[in-house]
Write a protein that holds these residues in place. Structure first.
Motif, PDB file in Angstrom:
ATOM      1  N   PRO A   7       0.829  -1.205   0.000  1.00 35.81           N
ATOM      2  CA  PRO A   7       0.000   0.000   0.000  1.00 35.81           C
ATOM      3  C   PRO A   7       0.864   1.256   0.000  1.00 35.81           C
ATOM      4  O   PRO A   7       2.021   1.236   0.428  1.00 35.81           O
ATOM      5  CB  PRO A   7      -0.781  -0.099   1.309  1.00 35.81           C
ATOM      6  N   ALA A   8       0.297   2.347  -0.451  1.00 39.12           N
ATOM      7  CA  ALA A   8       0.955   3.648  -0.346  1.00 39.12           C
ATOM      8  C   ALA A   8       0.915   4.089   1.112  1.00 39.12           C
ATOM      9  O   ALA A   8      -0.005   3.747   1.859  1.00 39.12           O
ATOM     10  CB  ALA A   8       0.257   4.663  -1.237  1.00 39.12           C
ATOM     11  N   LEU A   9       1.906   4.864   1.530  1.00 32.31           N
ATOM     12  CA  LEU A   9       2.003   5.310   2.918  1.00 32.31           C
ATOM     13  C   LEU A   9       1.799   6.820   2.997  1.00 32.31           C
ATOM     14  O   LEU A   9       2.432   7.579   2.267  1.00 32.31           O
ATOM     15  CB  LEU A   9       3.376   4.937   3.484  1.00 32.31           C
ATOM     16  N   THR A  10       0.895   7.223   3.888  1.00 31.67           N
ATOM     17  CA  THR A  10       0.622   8.642   4.117  1.00 31.67           C
ATOM     18  C   THR A  10       0.696   8.939   5.607  1.00 31.67           C
ATOM     19  O   THR A  10       0.828   8.040   6.433  1.00 31.67           O
ATOM     20  CB  THR A  10      -0.772   9.056   3.595  1.00 31.67           C
ATOM     21  N   THR A  11       0.564  10.204   5.923  1.00 26.14           N
ATOM     22  CA  THR A  11       0.496  10.640   7.310  1.00 26.14           C
ATOM     23  C   THR A  11      -0.549  11.749   7.414  1.00 26.14           C
ATOM     24  O   THR A  11      -0.776  12.490   6.459  1.00 26.14           O
ATOM     25  CB  THR A  11       1.879  11.117   7.814  1.00 26.14           C
ATOM     26  N   ASP A  12      -1.210  11.821   8.554  1.00 25.98           N
ATOM     27  CA  ASP A  12      -2.194  12.861   8.833  1.00 25.98           C
ATOM     28  C   ASP A  12      -1.885  13.443  10.205  1.00 25.98           C
ATOM     29  O   ASP A  12      -1.335  12.750  11.069  1.00 25.98           O
ATOM     30  CB  ASP A  12      -3.620  12.290   8.831  1.00 25.98           C
ATOM     31  N   CYS A  13      -2.247  14.699  10.419  1.00 28.81           N
ATOM     32  CA  CYS A  13      -1.947  15.344  11.693  1.00 28.81           C
ATOM     33  C   CYS A  13      -3.173  16.063  12.250  1.00 28.81           C
ATOM     34  O   CYS A  13      -3.768  16.902  11.577  1.00 28.81           O
ATOM     35  CB  CYS A  13      -0.802  16.341  11.511  1.00 28.81           C
ATOM     36  N   VAL A  14      -3.533  15.716  13.477  1.00 27.25           N
ATOM     37  CA  VAL A  14      -4.585  16.403  14.215  1.00 27.25           C
ATOM     38  C   VAL A  14      -3.888  17.466  15.055  1.00 27.25           C
ATOM     39  O   VAL A  14      -3.060  17.142  15.907  1.00 27.25           O
ATOM     40  CB  VAL A  14      -5.374  15.448  15.128  1.00 27.25           C
ATOM     41  N   ILE A  15      -4.221  18.732  14.787  1.00 31.54           N
ATOM     42  CA  ILE A  15      -3.555  19.838  15.471  1.00 31.54           C
ATOM     43  C   ILE A  15      -4.593  20.593  16.298  1.00 31.54           C
ATOM     44  O   ILE A  15      -5.535  21.156  15.754  1.00 31.54           O
ATOM     45  CB  ILE A  15      -2.896  20.794  14.458  1.00 31.54           C
ATOM     46  N   PHE A  16      -4.402  20.562  17.633  1.00 27.55           N
ATOM     47  CA  PHE A  16      -5.295  21.256  18.550  1.00 27.55           C
ATOM     48  C   PHE A  16      -4.693  22.606  18.917  1.00 27.55           C
ATOM     49  O   PHE A  16      -3.478  22.774  18.915  1.00 27.55           O
ATOM     50  CB  PHE A  16      -5.478  20.455  19.838  1.00 27.55           C
ATOM     51  N   ASP A  17      -5.569  23.560  19.254  1.00 25.02           N
ATOM     52  CA  ASP A  17      -5.093  24.800  19.856  1.00 25.02           C
ATOM     53  C   ASP A  17      -5.409  24.720  21.353  1.00 25.02           C
ATOM     54  O   ASP A  17      -6.009  23.746  21.813  1.00 25.02           O
ATOM     55  CB  ASP A  17      -5.693  26.032  19.162  1.00 25.02           C
ATOM     56  N   PRO A  18      -5.007  25.697  22.156  1.00 23.75           N
ATOM     57  CA  PRO A  18      -5.204  25.606  23.609  1.00 23.75           C
ATOM     58  C   PRO A  18      -6.660  25.510  24.060  1.00 23.75           C
ATOM     59  O   PRO A  18      -6.918  25.095  25.182  1.00 23.75           O
ATOM     60  CB  PRO A  18      -4.557  26.888  24.145  1.00 23.75           C
TER      61      PRO A  18
END
Length: 171
Positions: A7-18
């Motif tokens: 499979p192809a490899l990806t990345t995702d990012c969950v970015i929270f603020d304060p």
């Protein structure tokens, strides 16, 4: 020996603020053009997944992230209409004064704290998992008023109230 097809490899990012909002992009290209999504993308040959995550966030949202917390690995065969694509998802927090700007694959980038948002791919599941990790990690010290997440295909309920996550995490 020839390498197997994988499979192809990806990345995702969950970015929270304060205060618990999440940084989302609006996708510029198909699939899911115009829909909210987490910043992320394909890992390049010779690049670590963590480096790819930081690069994709910088390219799509115009912000730098350093500390990353693993949320999970997502490999459902139907998570992406382009084919079998596996994502390694991370979470992080940015200070409230971070000024994101749309980049490469995004038409816009914004801090979101809405009740019902439609997300591309399986990002609703990733977002719910990241929220659960934050709640588990900070427990009773967390002042975010998260109702139980309603996770449906491509929809997540992420209502939040004020929280100073950064100061609570340092306790």
């Amino acid at each position: 020996m020839a390498l197997p097809q994988t499979p192809a490899l990806t990345t995702d990012c969950v970015i929270f603020d304060p205060v618990g909002r999440v940084l989302l992009i609006r996708r510029k290209h198909e699939p899911s053009a115009g829909r909210h999504a987490l910043p992320g993308g394909f890992v390049k040959i010779g690049e670590t997944v963590e480096a790819a995550c930081r690069r994709e966030v910088r390219e799509e949202a115009g912000v730098e992230v350093s500390e990353l917390t693993l949320v999970g690995v997502y490999s459902d065969l139907k998570r992406d209409p382009r084919g079998h694509i596996v994502s390694v998802a991370y979470a992080t927090q940015l200070p409230g004064d971070a000024l994101p700007r749309a980049g490469s694959d995004a038409t816009s980038v914004e801090w979101v704290d809405t009740r019902q948002i439609t997300l591309g791919f399986d990002h609703a599941r990733i977002l719910a998992d990241a929220k659960a990790k934050v709640v588990k990690r900070l427990g009773d010290d967390l002042d975010w008023n998260f109702p139980e997440a309603v996770v449906k295909p491509s929809v997540v309920d992420m209502g939040v109230a004020g929280c100073d996550w950064a100061s609570r995490a340092r306790r």
